[in-house]
Design a protein around this motif. Structure first.
Motif, PDB file in Angstrom:
ATOM      1  N   LYS A   1      44.712  41.689  40.870  1.00 11.85           N
ATOM      2  CA  LYS A   1      44.772  42.620  41.998  1.00 11.85           C
ATOM      3  C   LYS A   1      44.187  43.972  41.602  1.00 11.85           C
ATOM      4  CE  LYS A   1      46.202  42.581  46.230  1.00 11.85           C
ATOM      5  NZ  LYS A   1      45.383  41.928  47.213  1.00 11.85           N
ATOM      6  N   GLN A   2      44.477  44.420  40.384  1.00 14.09           N
ATOM      7  CA  GLN A   2      43.927  45.689  39.892  1.00 14.09           C
ATOM      8  C   GLN A   2      42.417  45.566  39.669  1.00 14.09           C
ATOM      9  OE1 GLN A   2      45.208  48.582  39.799  1.00 14.09           O
ATOM     10  NE2 GLN A   2      43.776  49.729  38.560  1.00 14.09           N
ATOM     11  N   VAL A   3      41.953  44.433  39.185  1.00 16.31           N
ATOM     12  CA  VAL A   3      40.519  44.198  39.015  1.00 16.31           C
ATOM     13  C   VAL A   3      39.822  44.280  40.376  1.00 16.31           C
ATOM     14  CG1 VAL A   3      38.764  42.502  38.335  1.00 16.31           C
ATOM     15  CG2 VAL A   3      40.803  42.836  36.918  1.00 16.31           C
ATOM     16  N   GLU A   4      40.448  43.702  41.393  1.00 16.19           N
ATOM     17  CA  GLU A   4      39.895  43.751  42.743  1.00 16.19           C
ATOM     18  C   GLU A   4      39.829  45.195  43.256  1.00 16.19           C
ATOM     19  OE1 GLU A   4      40.794  41.920  47.175  1.00 16.19           O
ATOM     20  OE2 GLU A   4      42.467  42.239  45.796  1.00 16.19           O
ATOM     21  N   LYS A   5      40.882  45.954  43.045  1.00 16.05           N
ATOM     22  CA  LYS A   5      40.941  47.342  43.515  1.00 16.05           C
ATOM     23  C   LYS A   5      39.857  48.187  42.851  1.00 16.05           C
ATOM     24  CE  LYS A   5      44.481  50.662  44.637  1.00 16.05           C
ATOM     25  NZ  LYS A   5      45.884  50.980  44.508  1.00 16.05           N
ATOM     26  N   ILE A   6      39.675  47.995  41.555  1.00 13.19           N
ATOM     27  CA  ILE A   6      38.643  48.725  40.823  1.00 13.19           C
ATOM     28  C   ILE A   6      37.261  48.316  41.317  1.00 13.19           C
ATOM     29  CG2 ILE A   6      37.556  49.024  38.561  1.00 13.19           C
ATOM     30  CD1 ILE A   6      40.414  48.807  37.370  1.00 13.19           C
ATOM     31  N   SER A   7      37.051  47.031  41.505  1.00 14.69           N
ATOM     32  CA  SER A   7      35.757  46.541  41.968  1.00 14.69           C
ATOM     33  C   SER A   7      35.415  47.112  43.340  1.00 14.69           C
ATOM     34  CB  SER A   7      35.749  45.014  42.015  1.00 14.69           C
ATOM     35  OG  SER A   7      35.927  44.483  40.719  1.00 14.69           O
TER      36      SER A   7
ATOM     37  N   SER B   1      32.256  49.867  44.599  1.00 13.75           N
ATOM     38  CA  SER B   1      31.269  49.302  45.524  1.00 13.75           C
ATOM     39  C   SER B   1      30.559  50.342  46.381  1.00 13.75           C
ATOM     40  CB  SER B   1      31.940  48.257  46.418  1.00 13.75           C
ATOM     41  OG  SER B   1      32.839  48.888  47.310  1.00 13.75           O
ATOM     42  N   ASP B   2      30.749  51.610  46.107  1.00 11.95           N
ATOM     43  CA  ASP B   2      30.104  52.674  46.885  1.00 11.95           C
ATOM     44  C   ASP B   2      29.186  53.482  45.972  1.00 11.95           C
ATOM     45  OD1 ASP B   2      30.142  55.679  47.859  1.00 11.95           O
ATOM     46  OD2 ASP B   2      30.517  54.408  49.620  1.00 11.95           O
ATOM     47  N   VAL B   3      27.955  53.705  46.426  1.00 10.07           N
ATOM     48  CA  VAL B   3      26.973  54.400  45.599  1.00 10.07           C
ATOM     49  C   VAL B   3      27.393  55.839  45.288  1.00 10.07           C
ATOM     50  CG1 VAL B   3      25.509  55.181  47.514  1.00 10.07           C
ATOM     51  CG2 VAL B   3      24.503  54.772  45.261  1.00 10.07           C
ATOM     52  N   ASN B   4      28.071  56.506  46.199  1.00  9.38           N
ATOM     53  CA  ASN B   4      28.510  57.878  45.934  1.00  9.38           C
ATOM     54  C   ASN B   4      29.561  57.926  44.838  1.00  9.38           C
ATOM     55  OD1 ASN B   4      26.876  59.278  47.841  1.00  9.38           O
ATOM     56  ND2 ASN B   4      28.165  58.448  49.450  1.00  9.38           N
ATOM     57  N   ARG B   5      30.447  56.960  44.808  1.00  4.52           N
ATOM     58  CA  ARG B   5      31.454  56.901  43.735  1.00  4.52           C
ATOM     59  C   ARG B   5      30.784  56.604  42.397  1.00  4.52           C
ATOM     60  NH1 ARG B   5      34.596  53.128  47.318  1.00  4.52           N
ATOM     61  NH2 ARG B   5      34.873  54.525  49.068  1.00  4.52           N
ATOM     62  N   LEU B   6      29.785  55.749  42.431  1.00  2.00           N
ATOM     63  CA  LEU B   6      29.052  55.461  41.200  1.00  2.00           C
ATOM     64  C   LEU B   6      28.332  56.707  40.694  1.00  2.00           C
ATOM     65  CD1 LEU B   6      27.604  51.952  42.044  1.00  2.00           C
ATOM     66  CD2 LEU B   6      29.488  52.479  40.484  1.00  2.00           C
ATOM     67  N   LYS B   7      27.795  57.503  41.596  1.00  2.00           N
ATOM     68  CA  LYS B   7      27.130  58.755  41.201  1.00  2.00           C
ATOM     69  C   LYS B   7      28.128  59.736  40.593  1.00  2.00           C
ATOM     70  CE  LYS B   7      23.328  58.577  44.506  1.00  2.00           C
ATOM     71  NZ  LYS B   7      22.730  59.206  45.702  1.00  2.00           N
TER      72      LYS B   7
ATOM     73  N   HIS C   1      37.549  62.217  49.530  1.00  2.58           N
ATOM     74  CA  HIS C   1      37.830  60.810  49.867  1.00  2.58           C
ATOM     75  C   HIS C   1      37.367  59.886  48.740  1.00  2.58           C
ATOM     76  CE1 HIS C   1      37.887  56.966  51.927  1.00  2.58           C
ATOM     77  NE2 HIS C   1      36.620  56.828  51.622  1.00  2.58           N
ATOM     78  N   HIS C   2      36.153  60.091  48.251  1.00  7.39           N
ATOM     79  CA  HIS C   2      35.623  59.231  47.185  1.00  7.39           C
ATOM     80  C   HIS C   2      36.426  59.391  45.894  1.00  7.39           C
ATOM     81  CE1 HIS C   2      32.308  57.769  49.507  1.00  7.39           C
ATOM     82  NE2 HIS C   2      31.840  58.977  49.729  1.00  7.39           N
ATOM     83  N   ILE C   3      36.767  60.625  45.572  1.00  6.71           N
ATOM     84  CA  ILE C   3      37.556  60.866  44.358  1.00  6.71           C
ATOM     85  C   ILE C   3      38.940  60.254  44.503  1.00  6.71           C
ATOM     86  CG2 ILE C   3      38.700  62.681  43.027  1.00  6.71           C
ATOM     87  CD1 ILE C   3      36.104  64.267  43.191  1.00  6.71           C
ATOM     88  N   LYS C   4      39.518  60.348  45.692  1.00  6.29           N
ATOM     89  CA  LYS C   4      40.839  59.749  45.920  1.00  6.29           C
ATOM     90  C   LYS C   4      40.801  58.246  45.657  1.00  6.29           C
ATOM     91  CE  LYS C   4      44.346  59.019  49.452  1.00  6.29           C
ATOM     92  NZ  LYS C   4      44.664  59.097  50.866  1.00  6.29           N
ATOM     93  N   ARG C   5      39.751  57.580  46.101  1.00  7.36           N
ATOM     94  CA  ARG C   5      39.622  56.134  45.868  1.00  7.36           C
ATOM     95  C   ARG C   5      39.524  55.818  44.377  1.00  7.36           C
ATOM     96  NH1 ARG C   5      37.858  52.717  50.118  1.00  7.36           N
ATOM     97  NH2 ARG C   5      38.309  51.130  48.580  1.00  7.36           N
TER      98      ARG C   5
END
Length: 89
Positions: A4-10, A14-20, A50-54
């Protein structure tokens, strides 16, 4: 680490802004301030929050309040466990 944690991290990844944001943090000794992320991504402060919160919810980064500002750092332990779980799939 639970699947479940692996899924949450994945999902968080999955968002390019979070990856940046994470890419910037990696280049900046694993740290970032919210205001720096706003300049980096050319997004509004609420969008960055929002992105940082995720990323915080997925435990990929840690949140530290210093005065009135929040600072964020990579959570290397979770990253290492996540990578190990992916290798074992």
């Amino acid at each position: 680490m639970e699947l479940k944690q692996v899924e949450k991290i994945s999902k968080a990844l999955s968002d390019v802004n979070r990856l940046k944001i994470l890419q910037y943090m990696q280049k900046n000794q694993g740290k970032v301030e919210c205001t720096k992320a706003c300049n980096l991504l050319d997004l509004s402060q609420p969008s960055i929050s929002h992105h940082i919160k995720r990323l915080v919810e997925a435990e990929l980064i840690n949140q530290h309040k210093i005065g009135r500002n929040y600072h964020y750092s990579l959570n290397h332990k979770v990253w290492d466990n996540y990578m190990l779980q992916l290798q074992q799939l």
